[in-house]
Design a protein around this motif. Structure first.
Motif, PDB file in Angstrom:
ATOM      1  N   VAL A  86      10.697   8.680   4.676  1.00  0.00           N
ATOM      2  CA  VAL A  86       9.364   8.400   4.402  1.00  0.00           C
ATOM      3  C   VAL A  86       9.057   7.435   3.464  1.00  0.00           C
ATOM      4  O   VAL A  86       9.375   7.580   2.353  1.00  0.00           O
ATOM      5  N   PRO A  87       8.556   6.148   3.994  1.00  0.00           N
ATOM      6  CA  PRO A  87       8.526   5.040   2.627  1.00  0.00           C
ATOM      7  C   PRO A  87       7.691   5.404   1.778  1.00  0.00           C
ATOM      8  O   PRO A  87       6.438   5.517   1.761  1.00  0.00           O
ATOM      9  N   ALA A  88       8.222   5.923   0.649  1.00  0.00           N
ATOM     10  CA  ALA A  88       7.623   6.286  -0.522  1.00  0.00           C
ATOM     11  C   ALA A  88       8.516   5.976  -1.758  1.00  0.00           C
ATOM     12  O   ALA A  88       9.710   6.029  -1.682  1.00  0.00           O
ATOM     13  N   MET A 104      17.254   3.578  -7.385  1.00  0.00           N
ATOM     14  CA  MET A 104      16.497   2.207  -6.960  1.00  0.00           C
ATOM     15  C   MET A 104      16.421   1.894  -5.573  1.00  0.00           C
ATOM     16  O   MET A 104      17.492   2.347  -4.847  1.00  0.00           O
ATOM     17  N   GLY A 105      15.609   1.426  -5.257  1.00  0.00           N
ATOM     18  CA  GLY A 105      15.578   0.791  -3.605  1.00  0.00           C
ATOM     19  C   GLY A 105      14.592  -0.418  -3.623  1.00  0.00           C
ATOM     20  O   GLY A 105      13.858  -0.982  -4.382  1.00  0.00           O
ATOM     21  N   TRP A 106      14.850  -1.078  -2.335  1.00  0.00           N
ATOM     22  CA  TRP A 106      14.176  -2.386  -1.748  1.00  0.00           C
ATOM     23  C   TRP A 106      13.564  -1.724  -0.492  1.00  0.00           C
ATOM     24  O   TRP A 106      14.210  -0.999   0.184  1.00  0.00           O
ATOM     25  N   PHE A 107      12.083  -1.845  -0.318  1.00  0.00           N
ATOM     26  CA  PHE A 107      11.460  -1.998   0.939  1.00  0.00           C
ATOM     27  C   PHE A 107      11.055  -3.449   1.258  1.00  0.00           C
ATOM     28  O   PHE A 107      11.002  -4.090   0.576  1.00  0.00           O
ATOM     29  N   ARG A 108      10.441  -3.501   2.685  1.00  0.00           N
ATOM     30  CA  ARG A 108       9.823  -4.498   2.851  1.00  0.00           C
ATOM     31  C   ARG A 108       8.662  -4.306   3.859  1.00  0.00           C
ATOM     32  O   ARG A 108       8.862  -3.286   4.498  1.00  0.00           O
ATOM     33  N   TYR A 149       8.760  -8.265   0.080  1.00  0.00           N
ATOM     34  CA  TYR A 149       9.908  -7.134  -0.434  1.00  0.00           C
ATOM     35  C   TYR A 149       9.575  -6.578  -1.605  1.00  0.00           C
ATOM     36  O   TYR A 149       8.981  -7.233  -2.603  1.00  0.00           O
ATOM     37  N   TYR A 150       9.723  -5.465  -1.781  1.00  0.00           N
ATOM     38  CA  TYR A 150       9.182  -4.471  -2.744  1.00  0.00           C
ATOM     39  C   TYR A 150      10.319  -3.802  -3.422  1.00  0.00           C
ATOM     40  O   TYR A 150      11.061  -3.137  -2.560  1.00  0.00           O
ATOM     41  N   CYS A 151      10.572  -3.862  -4.607  1.00  0.00           N
ATOM     42  CA  CYS A 151      11.440  -2.684  -5.265  1.00  0.00           C
ATOM     43  C   CYS A 151      10.756  -1.508  -5.570  1.00  0.00           C
ATOM     44  O   CYS A 151       9.361  -1.557  -5.888  1.00  0.00           O
ATOM     45  N   ALA A 152      11.507  -0.313  -5.956  1.00  0.00           N
ATOM     46  CA  ALA A 152      11.040   0.977  -5.972  1.00  0.00           C
ATOM     47  C   ALA A 152      11.797   1.835  -6.777  1.00  0.00           C
ATOM     48  O   ALA A 152      12.989   1.806  -6.756  1.00  0.00           O
ATOM     49  N   VAL A 153      11.219   2.750  -7.476  1.00  0.00           N
ATOM     50  CA  VAL A 153      12.008   3.712  -8.363  1.00  0.00           C
ATOM     51  C   VAL A 153      11.829   4.942  -7.456  1.00  0.00           C
ATOM     52  O   VAL A 153      10.807   5.546  -6.972  1.00  0.00           O
ATOM     53  N   ASN A 154      13.231   5.705  -7.505  1.00  0.00           N
ATOM     54  CA  ASN A 154      13.550   7.088  -6.644  1.00  0.00           C
ATOM     55  C   ASN A 154      12.696   6.879  -5.406  1.00  0.00           C
ATOM     56  O   ASN A 154      11.884   7.741  -4.925  1.00  0.00           O
ATOM     57  N   PRO A 155      13.314   5.881  -4.597  1.00  0.00           N
ATOM     58  CA  PRO A 155      12.834   5.700  -3.231  1.00  0.00           C
ATOM     59  C   PRO A 155      13.071   7.131  -2.245  1.00  0.00           C
ATOM     60  O   PRO A 155      14.222   7.647  -2.430  1.00  0.00           O
TER      61      PRO A 155
END
Length: 120
Positions: free
Chosen positions: A104-106, A34-38, A94-100
């Motif tokens: 490359v922000p993906a 899991m991860g966080w982006f912004r 702020y966005y959470c993400a699966v398999n970040p």
């Protein structure tokens, strides 16, 4: 299909703290990193932090090291982002993400985002 719902954003003064949460649907949460982006207005989405499936390994963008902490509770299907010593430049969605993918922000799945605004 995985659905992610972020919460915990808001308005905070510089130097303050916020804790973001991201609740995931499904029974296989522990099988995903899991991860966080912004993303700030007018800027590209950027990587913030990631955590391994077990929660043992974490990785942070340089500007967040020492201030932010990512954690997860697999029993609750939830990932967290504790943000301390916030600065106005931390203002973003702020966005959470699966398999970040931090290079490359993906990601496989994204949440809808939660707004964090830091006033000076």
């Amino acid at each position: 299909q995985v659905q992610l719902v972020e919460s915990g954003g808001g308005l905070v003064q510089a130097g303050g703290s916020l804790r973001l949460s991201c609740a995931a649907s499904g029974r296989t949460f522990s099988s995903y990193a899991m991860g966080w982006f912004r993303q700030a207005p007018g800027k590209e989405r950027e990587f913030v932090a990631t955590i391994s499936r077990s929660g043992i390994m974490t990785f942070y963008a340089d500007s967040m090291k020492g201030r932010f902490a990512i954690s997860r509770d697999n029993a609750k299907n939830t990932v967290y982002l504790q943000m301390n010593s916030l600065k106005p430049e931390d203002t973003a969605v702020y966005y959470c993400a699966v398999n970040p993918n931090r290079v490359v922000p993906a990601a496989d799945y994204w949440g809808q985002g939660t707004q964090v605004t830091v006033s000076s």
